[in-house]
Design a protein around this motif. Sequence first.
Motif, PDB file in Angstrom:
ATOM      1  N   ASN A 195     -36.889 -57.051  40.478  1.00  0.00           N
ATOM      2  CA  ASN A 195     -36.734 -55.655  40.043  1.00  0.00           C
ATOM      3  C   ASN A 195     -35.393 -55.392  39.372  1.00  0.00           C
ATOM      4  N   LEU A 196     -35.086 -56.223  38.370  1.00  0.00           N
ATOM      5  CA  LEU A 196     -33.787 -56.108  37.689  1.00  0.00           C
ATOM      6  C   LEU A 196     -33.525 -54.681  37.172  1.00  0.00           C
ATOM      7  N   PRO A 197     -34.516 -54.013  36.545  1.00  0.00           N
ATOM      8  CA  PRO A 197     -34.233 -52.643  36.069  1.00  0.00           C
ATOM      9  C   PRO A 197     -33.755 -51.734  37.198  1.00  0.00           C
ATOM     10  N   ASP A 198     -34.366 -51.845  38.390  1.00  0.00           N
ATOM     11  CA  ASP A 198     -33.941 -51.003  39.529  1.00  0.00           C
ATOM     12  C   ASP A 198     -32.514 -51.345  39.956  1.00  0.00           C
ATOM     13  N   ALA A 208     -23.553 -57.177  30.776  1.00  0.00           N
ATOM     14  CA  ALA A 208     -24.700 -58.038  30.464  1.00  0.00           C
ATOM     15  C   ALA A 208     -24.210 -59.321  29.815  1.00  0.00           C
ATOM     16  N   ALA A 209     -24.448 -60.463  30.478  1.00  0.00           N
ATOM     17  CA  ALA A 209     -24.027 -61.775  29.949  1.00  0.00           C
ATOM     18  C   ALA A 209     -25.170 -62.746  30.182  1.00  0.00           C
ATOM     19  N   VAL A 210     -26.197 -62.614  29.379  1.00  0.00           N
ATOM     20  CA  VAL A 210     -27.460 -63.309  29.616  1.00  0.00           C
ATOM     21  C   VAL A 210     -27.816 -64.275  28.480  1.00  0.00           C
ATOM     22  N   GLY A 211     -27.666 -63.791  27.237  1.00  0.00           N
ATOM     23  CA  GLY A 211     -28.110 -64.588  26.096  1.00  0.00           C
ATOM     24  C   GLY A 211     -29.566 -64.323  25.744  1.00  0.00           C
ATOM     25  N   ARG A 212     -30.026 -63.094  26.044  1.00  0.00           N
ATOM     26  CA  ARG A 212     -31.393 -62.682  25.657  1.00  0.00           C
ATOM     27  C   ARG A 212     -31.303 -61.406  24.841  1.00  0.00           C
ATOM     28  N   PRO A 213     -31.754 -61.493  23.559  1.00  0.00           N
ATOM     29  CA  PRO A 213     -31.547 -60.376  22.650  1.00  0.00           C
ATOM     30  C   PRO A 213     -32.126 -59.060  23.184  1.00  0.00           C
ATOM     31  N   GLU A 214     -31.280 -58.059  23.273  1.00  0.00           N
ATOM     32  CA  GLU A 214     -31.675 -56.659  23.564  1.00  0.00           C
ATOM     33  C   GLU A 214     -32.537 -56.532  24.815  1.00  0.00           C
ATOM     34  N   MET A 215     -32.234 -57.342  25.824  1.00  0.00           N
ATOM     35  CA  MET A 215     -33.039 -57.337  27.051  1.00  0.00           C
ATOM     36  C   MET A 215     -32.864 -56.050  27.860  1.00  0.00           C
ATOM     37  N   VAL A 216     -31.631 -55.558  27.927  1.00  0.00           N
ATOM     38  CA  VAL A 216     -31.359 -54.386  28.783  1.00  0.00           C
ATOM     39  C   VAL A 216     -31.821 -53.127  28.062  1.00  0.00           C
ATOM     40  N   GLN A 217     -32.737 -52.421  28.708  1.00  0.00           N
ATOM     41  CA  GLN A 217     -33.396 -51.277  28.076  1.00  0.00           C
ATOM     42  C   GLN A 217     -32.782 -49.946  28.516  1.00  0.00           C
ATOM     43  N   ALA A 218     -33.017 -48.913  27.707  1.00  0.00           N
ATOM     44  CA  ALA A 218     -32.421 -47.590  27.969  1.00  0.00           C
ATOM     45  C   ALA A 218     -32.791 -47.062  29.356  1.00  0.00           C
ATOM     46  N   ASP A 219     -34.041 -47.296  29.794  1.00  0.00           N
ATOM     47  CA  ASP A 219     -34.442 -46.708  31.081  1.00  0.00           C
ATOM     48  C   ASP A 219     -33.941 -47.534  32.281  1.00  0.00           C
ATOM     49  N   TRP A 220     -33.122 -48.566  32.028  1.00  0.00           N
ATOM     50  CA  TRP A 220     -32.454 -49.291  33.115  1.00  0.00           C
ATOM     51  C   TRP A 220     -31.080 -48.669  33.413  1.00  0.00           C
ATOM     52  N   ILE A 221     -30.614 -47.830  32.486  1.00  0.00           N
ATOM     53  CA  ILE A 221     -29.213 -47.377  32.530  1.00  0.00           C
ATOM     54  C   ILE A 221     -29.102 -46.032  33.238  1.00  0.00           C
ATOM     55  N   LYS A 222     -28.173 -45.963  34.201  1.00  0.00           N
ATOM     56  CA  LYS A 222     -27.890 -44.680  34.866  1.00  0.00           C
ATOM     57  C   LYS A 222     -27.166 -43.785  33.851  1.00  0.00           C
ATOM     58  N   PRO A 223     -27.571 -42.526  33.717  1.00  0.00           N
ATOM     59  CA  PRO A 223     -26.886 -41.669  32.741  1.00  0.00           C
ATOM     60  C   PRO A 223     -25.373 -41.661  32.973  1.00  0.00           C
ATOM     61  N   GLY A 224     -24.633 -41.878  31.901  1.00  0.00           N
ATOM     62  CA  GLY A 224     -23.169 -41.852  31.985  1.00  0.00           C
ATOM     63  C   GLY A 224     -22.532 -43.197  32.302  1.00  0.00           C
ATOM     64  N   ALA A 225     -23.336 -44.213  32.583  1.00  0.00           N
ATOM     65  CA  ALA A 225     -22.769 -45.532  32.949  1.00  0.00           C
ATOM     66  C   ALA A 225     -21.990 -46.141  31.771  1.00  0.00           C
ATOM     67  N   THR A 226     -21.092 -47.059  32.115  1.00  0.00           N
ATOM     68  CA  THR A 226     -20.333 -47.797  31.095  1.00  0.00           C
ATOM     69  C   THR A 226     -20.990 -49.168  30.929  1.00  0.00           C
ATOM     70  N   VAL A 227     -21.355 -49.487  29.699  1.00  0.00           N
ATOM     71  CA  VAL A 227     -22.129 -50.708  29.438  1.00  0.00           C
ATOM     72  C   VAL A 227     -21.306 -51.666  28.570  1.00  0.00           C
ATOM     73  N   VAL A 248     -28.099 -56.085  25.054  1.00  0.00           N
ATOM     74  CA  VAL A 248     -28.435 -54.699  25.372  1.00  0.00           C
ATOM     75  C   VAL A 248     -29.095 -54.067  24.148  1.00  0.00           C
ATOM     76  N   ASP A 249     -30.147 -53.287  24.389  1.00  0.00           N
ATOM     77  CA  ASP A 249     -30.744 -52.497  23.302  1.00  0.00           C
ATOM     78  C   ASP A 249     -29.762 -51.370  22.977  1.00  0.00           C
ATOM     79  N   PHE A 250     -28.912 -51.628  21.969  1.00  0.00           N
ATOM     80  CA  PHE A 250     -27.773 -50.745  21.709  1.00  0.00           C
ATOM     81  C   PHE A 250     -28.234 -49.326  21.369  1.00  0.00           C
ATOM     82  N   ALA A 251     -29.215 -49.213  20.467  1.00  0.00           N
ATOM     83  CA  ALA A 251     -29.627 -47.873  20.031  1.00  0.00           C
ATOM     84  C   ALA A 251     -30.180 -47.083  21.216  1.00  0.00           C
ATOM     85  N   GLY A 252     -31.065 -47.714  21.991  1.00  0.00           N
ATOM     86  CA  GLY A 252     -31.681 -47.022  23.125  1.00  0.00           C
ATOM     87  C   GLY A 252     -30.658 -46.675  24.207  1.00  0.00           C
ATOM     88  N   CYS A 253     -29.850 -47.648  24.589  1.00  0.00           N
ATOM     89  CA  CYS A 253     -28.897 -47.442  25.696  1.00  0.00           C
ATOM     90  C   CYS A 253     -27.782 -46.475  25.320  1.00  0.00           C
TER      91      CYS A 253
END
Length: 297
Positions: A195-198, A208-227, A248-253
Amino acid sequence: MTADLIDGKAFAATIRAQVATHVARLKEEHDLTPGLAVVLLGDDPASQVYVRSKGKMTTEAGMTSVQHLLPATTGQDELLELIATLNADPAIHGILVQLPLPAHLDEALVINAIAPDKDVDGFHISNVGLRGTGQRSMVPCTPLGCLMLLRDRLGDLSGLEAVVIGRSNIVGKPMASLLLGESCTVTTAHSRTRNLPDVVRRADIVVAAVGRPEMVQADWIKPGATVIDVGVNRIATPEGGTRLVGDVDFAGCSAVAGAITPVPGGVGPMTIACLLANTLTACCRVNGLPEPDGLTA
Ligand code: NDP
């Protein structure tokens, strides 16, 4: 919400300027010039560009840059001999062996052959141990750069929830260790995390230090978090070219986060700036001189 952009390129320029000022003072007051030796095996064009760029910035900061460009077939004994020579050279304060090494070489053996006080990459087992036990060490450049960006943005990090995605020895593990040192509550996520998003959703700080293009999605991010996006991935464009994106999906996040680093222009420039900072720190330490403020963890 639209996130503030964390401009790593501009911040890195201020770090390099700070380093240059301190280097000039070292020369004037102590007749000392910090020296960085970079060792590259093989003819990978991207690595060669990267090493050249490191050399240029080292010289621009007023330091001595030495480069050893060796064939990919270089034997282990020959490489260890070069490292021993650099260890013994008083004009060299930092040694960096560009990774990854060709498969016939023992990476751990090579890294641990570097004198710990010249280990500007901070990968030597002594530096890992010192850092893990909260003692003064050389700190790996990329996590150090991320930490500087976070401190600049957030000030005191104490008590914040931090999630580091990735557990490599180069980025994820040292990053988690540094954040723990800042009294964050740290979770290290990896490919087996459930449950990585949770997990990410509870973070005030996401690295995020994974090496997977745009893996982290907007709905994984707590509002106001620093990414902080460490990832560097080259992807194909519909026009038939390529472009760089992070993990990280830059536009979405950007629509949810409080602040976010771009790729390129975020963590990347900080890595080189921190390499210069580490070389200066190593030079000050070995000569028993005070270290410049704010350039290490
Ligand atoms: P590694 O490949 O060594 O490590 C990647 C990590 O990501 C591993 O711990 C892996 O987990 C984890 N991972 C892989 N897939 C998933 C997944 N689906 N979900 C969660 N975790 C996952 O990479 P590095 O740490 O060396 O580099 C990471 C990225 O950062 C790369 O894009 C690299 O190019 C970039 N980078 C950028 C630098 C810069 O200066 N900007 C410097 C260094 C790296 P597991 O351990 O379980 O396999």
